[in-house]
Scaffold this motif. Structure first.
Motif, short mmCIF file in Angstrom:
data_model
loop_
_atom_site.label_atom_id
_atom_site.label_comp_id
_atom_site.label_asym_id
_atom_site.label_seq_id
_atom_site.Cartn_x
_atom_site.Cartn_y
_atom_site.Cartn_z
N MET A 44 0.86 -1.12 0.15
CA MET A 44 0.17 0.00 -0.10
C MET A 44 1.02 1.25 -0.03
N ASN A 45 0.53 2.09 -0.90
CA ASN A 45 1.43 3.30 -0.86
C ASN A 45 0.67 4.57 -0.32
N VAL A 46 1.54 5.58 -0.11
CA VAL A 46 0.97 6.64 0.69
C VAL A 46 -0.08 7.42 -0.12
N SER A 47 -0.18 7.43 -1.65
CA SER A 47 -1.13 8.14 -2.20
C SER A 47 -2.47 7.27 -2.08
N HIS A 48 -2.39 5.86 -2.00
CA HIS A 48 -3.52 5.23 -1.87
C HIS A 48 -4.40 5.46 -0.54
N VAL A 49 -3.49 5.36 0.63
CA VAL A 49 -4.05 5.79 1.96
C VAL A 49 -4.47 7.05 1.82
N ARG A 50 -3.99 8.11 1.29
CA ARG A 50 -4.45 9.21 1.21
C ARG A 50 -5.57 9.66 0.77
N LYS A 51 -6.01 8.91 -0.62
CA LYS A 51 -7.16 8.81 -1.37
C LYS A 51 -8.45 8.36 -0.37
N LYS A 52 -7.90 7.30 0.31
CA LYS A 52 -9.02 6.60 1.04
C LYS A 52 -9.31 7.66 2.17
N TYR A 53 -8.24 8.45 2.83
CA TYR A 53 -8.61 9.29 3.93
C TYR A 53 -9.58 10.35 3.38
N ILE A 54 -9.22 10.86 2.24
CA ILE A 54 -9.93 12.17 1.73
C ILE A 54 -11.62 11.37 1.43
N ALA A 55 -11.50 10.29 0.92
CA ALA A 55 -13.18 9.65 0.49
C ALA A 55 -13.88 9.71 1.99
#
Length: 163
Positions: free
Chosen positions: A1-12
């Motif tokens: 899991m990369n940082v951008s994927h975690v960030r997208k989930k957080y924003i969603a």
């Protein structure tokens, strides 16, 4: 899991939560009528409580006025008797006068003590009368509150039975 994927989930997740909290609750049928009914009951109870508090305050103030009247009257009588005694003491010139003055002083003390006891008994009587009046007022308030609660409940029960 990369940082951008975690960030997208957080924003969603943040957007979803924001939508949940930004939506207005759906109004419930009859809410306005219920609110008005509750407001009118609270207003009626507050008015009743205020009236009872005013009555209680007037009862207490009347009894305090009576206390002051009794005590001032007793103080006035005691002052007059003491003034009379001091006048006689200043006019005394011989040993026989001092003996009679001694007896008058003892009599004055006894009368003052009796007067104090009488005033205390009157104050206790006034206090008891005030307490009885306040108790009757509290019972009135409780009965009125019970009636105020029972009347809407009986009306609702009657309306439910009619359906």
């Amino acid at each position: 899991m990369n940082v951008s994927h975690v960030r997208k989930k957080y924003i969603a997740l943040h957007k979803k939560t924001a939508r949940l909290y930004s939506t207005k609750p759906t109004p419930v049928r009859g809410t306005k009528a219920m609110t008005q009914q509750i407001n009118s009951q609270v207003f009626a109870y507050t008015k009743q409580l205020t009236d009872s508090a005013f009555k209680a305050q007037s009862l207490v103030l009347k009894s305090l006025e009576k206390f002051a009247e009794l005590q001032l009257s007793a103080l006035e009588k005691q002052g007059q008797a003491t003034t009379h005694f001091i006048t006689e003491a200043l006019e005394t010139r011989d040993a026989d006068g001092l003996r009679s003055l001694w007896e008058k002083g003892a009599s004055l003390n006894r009368e003052n003590a009796e007067r104090a006891v009488a005033v205390t008994q009157e104050i206790i009587a006034v206090t008891q009368k005030t307490a009885e009046s306040l108790n009757a007022l509290a019972q009135e308030q409780q009965q009125a509150a019970n009636d105020a609660v029972a009347a809407p409940a009986a009306a609702a029960k009657k309306a439910a039975a009619a359906k």
